[in-house]
Design a protein around this motif. Structure first.
Motif, PDB file in Angstrom:
ATOM      1  N   PHE A 236     -11.827  -5.823   3.901  1.00  0.00           N
ATOM      2  CA  PHE A 236     -10.591  -5.118   3.573  1.00  0.00           C
ATOM      3  C   PHE A 236      -9.368  -6.034   3.452  1.00  0.00           C
ATOM      4  O   PHE A 236      -8.662  -6.004   2.453  1.00  0.00           O
ATOM      5  CB  PHE A 236     -10.330  -4.038   4.617  1.00  0.00           C
ATOM      6  CG  PHE A 236      -9.150  -3.177   4.286  1.00  0.00           C
ATOM      7  CD1 PHE A 236      -9.213  -2.270   3.246  1.00  0.00           C
ATOM      8  CD2 PHE A 236      -7.972  -3.303   4.986  1.00  0.00           C
ATOM      9  CE1 PHE A 236      -8.120  -1.493   2.910  1.00  0.00           C
ATOM     10  CE2 PHE A 236      -6.873  -2.524   4.658  1.00  0.00           C
ATOM     11  CZ  PHE A 236      -6.954  -1.626   3.624  1.00  0.00           C
ATOM     12  N   GLY A 259      -4.652   5.864  -0.453  1.00  0.00           N
ATOM     13  CA  GLY A 259      -4.129   6.246   0.861  1.00  0.00           C
ATOM     14  C   GLY A 259      -2.658   5.955   1.035  1.00  0.00           C
ATOM     15  O   GLY A 259      -1.963   6.661   1.772  1.00  0.00           O
TER      16      GLY A 259
ATOM     17  N   VAL B 151     -13.757   0.460   6.577  1.00  0.00           N
ATOM     18  CA  VAL B 151     -12.560   0.767   7.336  1.00  0.00           C
ATOM     19  C   VAL B 151     -11.637   1.645   6.496  1.00  0.00           C
ATOM     20  O   VAL B 151     -11.000   2.576   7.011  1.00  0.00           O
ATOM     21  CB  VAL B 151     -11.861  -0.532   7.805  1.00  0.00           C
ATOM     22  CG1 VAL B 151     -11.386  -1.357   6.648  1.00  0.00           C
ATOM     23  CG2 VAL B 151     -10.725  -0.228   8.729  1.00  0.00           C
ATOM     24  N   ALA B 152     -11.616   1.433   5.197  1.00  0.00           N
ATOM     25  CA  ALA B 152     -10.727   2.225   4.344  1.00  0.00           C
ATOM     26  C   ALA B 152     -11.168   3.688   4.306  1.00  0.00           C
ATOM     27  O   ALA B 152     -10.374   4.594   4.561  1.00  0.00           O
ATOM     28  CB  ALA B 152     -10.691   1.636   2.937  1.00  0.00           C
ATOM     29  N   ALA B 153     -12.448   3.906   4.014  1.00  0.00           N
ATOM     30  CA  ALA B 153     -12.931   5.286   3.923  1.00  0.00           C
ATOM     31  C   ALA B 153     -12.781   5.994   5.259  1.00  0.00           C
ATOM     32  O   ALA B 153     -12.278   7.123   5.331  1.00  0.00           O
ATOM     33  CB  ALA B 153     -14.392   5.290   3.473  1.00  0.00           C
ATOM     34  N   LEU B 156      -9.037   6.787   6.167  1.00  0.00           N
ATOM     35  CA  LEU B 156      -8.432   7.847   5.368  1.00  0.00           C
ATOM     36  C   LEU B 156      -8.908   9.217   5.843  1.00  0.00           C
ATOM     37  O   LEU B 156      -8.113  10.161   5.948  1.00  0.00           O
ATOM     38  CB  LEU B 156      -8.765   7.642   3.882  1.00  0.00           C
ATOM     39  CG  LEU B 156      -8.092   6.421   3.247  1.00  0.00           C
ATOM     40  CD1 LEU B 156      -8.534   6.252   1.812  1.00  0.00           C
ATOM     41  CD2 LEU B 156      -6.580   6.545   3.327  1.00  0.00           C
ATOM     42  N   VAL B 157     -10.193   9.319   6.159  1.00  0.00           N
ATOM     43  CA  VAL B 157     -10.712  10.605   6.613  1.00  0.00           C
ATOM     44  C   VAL B 157     -10.114  10.972   7.977  1.00  0.00           C
ATOM     45  O   VAL B 157      -9.715  12.115   8.210  1.00  0.00           O
ATOM     46  CB  VAL B 157     -12.252  10.572   6.672  1.00  0.00           C
ATOM     47  CG1 VAL B 157     -12.790  11.805   7.356  1.00  0.00           C
ATOM     48  CG2 VAL B 157     -12.823  10.438   5.269  1.00  0.00           C
ATOM     49  N   ALA B 159      -7.259   9.931   9.123  1.00  0.00           N
ATOM     50  CA  ALA B 159      -5.841  10.229   8.932  1.00  0.00           C
ATOM     51  C   ALA B 159      -5.669  11.704   8.581  1.00  0.00           C
ATOM     52  O   ALA B 159      -4.718  12.356   9.024  1.00  0.00           O
ATOM     53  CB  ALA B 159      -5.253   9.351   7.832  1.00  0.00           C
ATOM     54  N   LEU B 160      -6.615  12.244   7.843  1.00  0.00           N
ATOM     55  CA  LEU B 160      -6.576  13.677   7.532  1.00  0.00           C
ATOM     56  C   LEU B 160      -6.891  14.500   8.783  1.00  0.00           C
ATOM     57  O   LEU B 160      -6.240  15.509   9.053  1.00  0.00           O
ATOM     58  CB  LEU B 160      -7.572  13.980   6.410  1.00  0.00           C
ATOM     59  CG  LEU B 160      -7.841  15.457   6.107  1.00  0.00           C
ATOM     60  CD1 LEU B 160      -6.544  16.185   5.758  1.00  0.00           C
ATOM     61  CD2 LEU B 160      -8.821  15.597   4.950  1.00  0.00           C
ATOM     62  N   LEU B 262      -7.157  -6.573  14.560  1.00  0.00           N
ATOM     63  CA  LEU B 262      -7.070  -5.209  14.034  1.00  0.00           C
ATOM     64  C   LEU B 262      -6.037  -5.110  12.910  1.00  0.00           C
ATOM     65  O   LEU B 262      -4.882  -5.480  13.077  1.00  0.00           O
ATOM     66  CB  LEU B 262      -6.687  -4.276  15.185  1.00  0.00           C
ATOM     67  CG  LEU B 262      -7.098  -2.820  15.065  1.00  0.00           C
ATOM     68  CD1 LEU B 262      -8.605  -2.697  14.956  1.00  0.00           C
ATOM     69  CD2 LEU B 262      -6.589  -2.051  16.273  1.00  0.00           C
ATOM     70  N   PHE B 263      -6.454  -4.624  11.764  1.00  0.00           N
ATOM     71  CA  PHE B 263      -5.535  -4.534  10.630  1.00  0.00           C
ATOM     72  C   PHE B 263      -5.731  -3.263   9.806  1.00  0.00           C
ATOM     73  O   PHE B 263      -4.794  -2.476   9.629  1.00  0.00           O
ATOM     74  CB  PHE B 263      -5.681  -5.763   9.730  1.00  0.00           C
ATOM     75  CG  PHE B 263      -4.904  -5.663   8.446  1.00  0.00           C
ATOM     76  CD1 PHE B 263      -3.545  -5.892   8.430  1.00  0.00           C
ATOM     77  CD2 PHE B 263      -5.533  -5.292   7.259  1.00  0.00           C
ATOM     78  CE1 PHE B 263      -2.819  -5.778   7.255  1.00  0.00           C
ATOM     79  CE2 PHE B 263      -4.804  -5.171   6.081  1.00  0.00           C
ATOM     80  CZ  PHE B 263      -3.453  -5.415   6.083  1.00  0.00           C
ATOM     81  N   GLY B 264      -6.941  -3.061   9.300  1.00  0.00           N
ATOM     82  CA  GLY B 264      -7.178  -1.990   8.341  1.00  0.00           C
ATOM     83  C   GLY B 264      -6.868  -0.609   8.892  1.00  0.00           C
ATOM     84  O   GLY B 264      -6.250   0.216   8.208  1.00  0.00           O
ATOM     85  N   TYR B 267      -3.099  -0.064   9.307  1.00  0.00           N
ATOM     86  CA  TYR B 267      -2.469  -0.159   7.984  1.00  0.00           C
ATOM     87  C   TYR B 267      -2.656   1.133   7.207  1.00  0.00           C
ATOM     88  O   TYR B 267      -1.700   1.689   6.646  1.00  0.00           O
ATOM     89  CB  TYR B 267      -3.073  -1.339   7.222  1.00  0.00           C
ATOM     90  CG  TYR B 267      -2.594  -1.493   5.790  1.00  0.00           C
ATOM     91  CD1 TYR B 267      -1.385  -2.109   5.516  1.00  0.00           C
ATOM     92  CD2 TYR B 267      -3.363  -1.035   4.726  1.00  0.00           C
ATOM     93  CE1 TYR B 267      -0.946  -2.270   4.210  1.00  0.00           C
ATOM     94  CE2 TYR B 267      -2.932  -1.185   3.422  1.00  0.00           C
ATOM     95  CZ  TYR B 267      -1.728  -1.801   3.167  1.00  0.00           C
ATOM     96  OH  TYR B 267      -1.309  -1.948   1.871  1.00  0.00           O
ATOM     97  N   LEU B 268      -3.872   1.645   7.183  1.00  0.00           N
ATOM     98  CA  LEU B 268      -4.129   2.829   6.365  1.00  0.00           C
ATOM     99  C   LEU B 268      -3.794   4.118   7.098  1.00  0.00           C
ATOM    100  O   LEU B 268      -3.519   5.137   6.467  1.00  0.00           O
ATOM    101  CB  LEU B 268      -5.588   2.844   5.922  1.00  0.00           C
ATOM    102  CG  LEU B 268      -5.858   1.877   4.781  1.00  0.00           C
ATOM    103  CD1 LEU B 268      -7.329   1.641   4.605  1.00  0.00           C
ATOM    104  CD2 LEU B 268      -5.253   2.410   3.494  1.00  0.00           C
ATOM    105  N   GLY B 271      -0.296   5.472   6.186  1.00  0.00           N
ATOM    106  CA  GLY B 271       0.088   5.838   4.825  1.00  0.00           C
ATOM    107  C   GLY B 271       1.155   4.892   4.314  1.00  0.00           C
ATOM    108  O   GLY B 271       0.989   3.674   4.367  1.00  0.00           O
ATOM    109  N   GLN B 272       2.285   5.456   3.859  1.00  0.00           N
ATOM    110  CA  GLN B 272       3.296   4.597   3.249  1.00  0.00           C
ATOM    111  C   GLN B 272       4.038   3.728   4.247  1.00  0.00           C
ATOM    112  O   GLN B 272       4.631   2.726   3.878  1.00  0.00           O
ATOM    113  CB  GLN B 272       4.280   5.451   2.455  1.00  0.00           C
ATOM    114  CG  GLN B 272       3.629   5.952   1.167  1.00  0.00           C
ATOM    115  CD  GLN B 272       4.583   6.704   0.294  1.00  0.00           C
ATOM    116  OE1 GLN B 272       5.542   7.283   0.787  1.00  0.00           O
ATOM    117  NE2 GLN B 272       4.326   6.724  -0.999  1.00  0.00           N
TER     118      GLN B 272
END
Lengths: 302, 332
Positions: A236, A259, B151-153, B156-157, B159-160, B262-264, B267-268, B271-272
């Motif tokens: 990532f 995202g 980590v991205a997928a 994001l899930v 976060a929801l 720890l980053f991803g 970070y995600l 959100g913004q």
């Protein structure tokens, strides 16, 4: 080098080993109802977010954040997947999937090839400096990727690889873990007599590798290839820096764009997560045990 | 892959062969080539790794140190102004030091929150998986499945799931009568949420590593303990855990190194506002801080200084683990 036809062989050979060794004391004790209940609950907690990705990805932007949350898939899956397929990360998730496959595939192939070469040299050849070089390989495993990010970014700019897939491939063409893993495997799996016999027959080093080492290393090559693929696919930090703003991103970069972008349509975001996860999840369902076997082999025999 | 002749000729140790085609003395030359090839081949085999490492590992590591003594802009990377140790002193005592110490503290708390429960749970789960079980393969695959997500997928899930409006987490809290939590907003709630993502992804992986090690423990040890009258819990404490010590140490090292970087997830998760670790920097880690300073605020020199501080911290973590390991080994 890892072809589809190699993988079933690995499955048979590497997959059996843990079972044969399963002589731990827990083995003869049957799990009680409490233990089973705990495991079922944990398995549910493990799987539920994956299931829920599917549910969320098949709803629409309103339904996905309604209370109570939807628990069964809706009818919007193909619409959402189609949307991210064409619109995520400027050129769509389809292109991103292709890019990720390309990057992870190249990295897996080169990791396997170079790790077999170096692992074989460290496992079976005697040469001055061998101990020191091997120690260096092990030491490099401790160097975190994060420390090198800024210079790598500058370096890739100079190489003309800014926002190019090559920037993702070059730094991970081979890994210390791969070399070490293959060395551990070949040290025990490759009989020295076999090498000597080949040498007596007049085979040179490359011939020995192709006809003796590679056949022996095949199970470990398959596992290492899968591990390298998974790691590269899921990487990532470096991709988000190297490919930020790329019109041609990998899956993870495209997901990050979904995202952190202006859109918070969660059904679309989770559709992206679903598309980005599904390929690896399929690989894992089929080869999970081999991958774990490989991880533990690399971890325990150090 | 190189042909045999090319391998022999690119021998770095010896002088090049006098007559490449070997017309004069074919057999003598061939045997010399063969000998050189034999001597050189180990080095040729390990060369790709060391070349890649030198170019994309060692050189950047040193270059980071050099950059950390300069002011470098993201948009003009070729212009580096010497500033000495100013980047370091700024981080430790200057204007950005508030954010630096905040990020350092968050890295530690997030590390503890995500690593300790994760490894304890993994140990317990491995113990349960080591029983004779129906559907054993299913449980193992189910526990490993989160590892297959990126980590991205995963983030994001989650976060929801932790979303303030309509999130699953608050709905569940509501079912048991607790009020909704604004997960993203508070320092503790947000760090717990980020830790949950890490724990979800890595517990099964560690459990399976423990399980493999448990299965290598000789059965006789348990039988001896049982004869001495040890119950199951005492067997776990006095046989399993000590036998697993090297494995536990390995997972502690790997997890704490992972936690330091720890980053991803943060970070995600944000959100913004993720690039600064939340609206109030409440879950900004050192990794996020480095990214933000370098690639959002365009201060590559300062980002390099953060990277080197992180590297130093990682060395400390590694050293501490080695010392503890040695202590434990001499204690037994």
């Amino acid at each position: 080098m890892t072809t589809a036809s190699d993988i079933p062989a690995t499955r048979r050979r590497a997959g059996r080993r843990p079972r044969l060794r399963a002589s731990g004391a827990g083995d003869q004790h049957r799990a009680g109802p409490l233990a089973l209940t705990t495991l079922v609950l944990v398995a549910l907690a493990s799987l539920f977010p994956l299931y829920w990705t599917l549910v969320a990805a098949s709803t629409d932007s309103h339904r996905v954040i309604s209370t109570p949350p939807p628990l069964l898939p809706g009818g919007n899956l193909f619409h959402n997947v189609g949307y991210v397929w064409h619109n995520a990360g400027a050129r769509g998730m389809g292109v991103a999937l292709l890019n990720s496959t390309l990057v992870a595939g190249t990295v897996a192939l080169s990791t396997v090839a170079f790790s077999v070469l170096a692992g074989f040299a460290f496992a079976k050849l005697r040469f001055p400096g061998r101990g020191a070089l091997l120690a260096l390989v092990v030491a490099t495993m401790a160097v975190p990727a994060q420390v090198s990010i800024v210079p790598l970014f500058i370096l890739m700019k100079h190489l003309g690889l800014g926002n190019q897939l090559g920037a993702l491939i070059l730094p991970t063409l081979v890994t210390a873990f791969g070399v070490f893993f293959m060395r551990q495997y070949l040290t025990q799996a490759l009989p020295t007599e076999l090498l000597e016999a080949a040498r007596v027959d007049g085979a040179n080093s490359l011939r020995v590798i192709w006809h003796v080492v590679v056949p022996v290393a095949r199970p470990a090559m398959a596992v290492l290839g899968m591990l390298a693929f998974v790691q590269s696919w899921n990487d990532f930090l470096w991709p988000i820096i190297a490919m930020n703003g790329a019109t041609n991103p990998t899956v993870q970069v495209a997901l990050a764009g979904l995202g952190t972008g202006w859109s918070t349509d969660w059904s679309v975001i989770t559709a992206g997560a679903l598309v980005g996860t599904l390929p690896l999840l399929l690989v894992f369902t089929v080869f999970g045990r081999q991958i774990v076997g490989g991880i533990t082999q690399g971890a325990l025999k150090g | 892959m190189a042909t045999p002749t090319r391998t022999d000729r690119s021998d770095p140790a010896g002088p090049p062969p006098t007559a490449p085609q070997g017309r004069r003395e074919p057999t003598a030359l061939r045997s010399r080539l063969h000998r050189w090839g034999h001597l050189a081949s180990p080095y040729l085999f390990v060369a790709p790794f060391f070349l890649v490492f030198a170019a994309f590992g060692l050189f950047p590591l040193l270059y980071t140190g050099w950059l950390s003594l300069h002011r470098v802009s993201l948009y003009n990377v070729d212009k580096a102004d010497w500033v000495g140790l100013q980047n370091y002193s700024d981080l430790l005592f200057g204007p950005p030091s508030h954010y630096f110490w905040n990020a350092l503290g968050n890295t530690v708390t997030l590390g503890v929150l995500s690593t300790v429960p994760q490894l304890l749970a993994a140990l317990g789960l491995a113990h349960l998986l080591n029983y004779r079980l129906p559907a054993r393969g299913f449980f193992r695959t189910a526990l490993l499945a989160p590892y297959a997500t990126s980590v991205a997928a995963a983030t994001l899930v989650f976060a929801l799931i932790f979303s303030p409006e309509g999130g699953m987490a608050n709905w569940l809290l509501g079912l048991v009568g607790a009020g909704p939590v604004r997960w993203e907003a508070g320092p503790w709630s947000s760090q717990i949420a980020v830790s949950v993502i890490v724990i979800w992804r890595w517990t099964g992986y560690n459990a399976l590593i423990y399980l493999a090690a448990m299965q290598a423990i000789p059965r006789e040890l348990y039988e001896a303990a049982a004869i001495d009258g040890a119950n199951r819990w005492q067997q776990f404490r006095n046989v399993t855990v000590p036998e697993l010590r090297p494995t536990i140490l390995f997972t502690v090292v790997v997890s704490s190194i992972g936690a330091t970087q720890l980053f991803g997830e943060p970070y995600l998760f944000g959100g913004q506002s993720g690039h600064q670790g939340g609206a109030d920097h409440q879950y900004e880690t050192l990794g996020i801080f480095m990214y933000d300073q370098g690639f959002h605020s365009s201060m590559l020199g300062r980002a390099s200084a953060i990277a080197w501080i992180m590297f130093g911290l990682l060395l400390l973590v590694g050293l501490a683990n080695t010392l503890i390991a040695r202590r434990l080994r001499s204690a037994t």
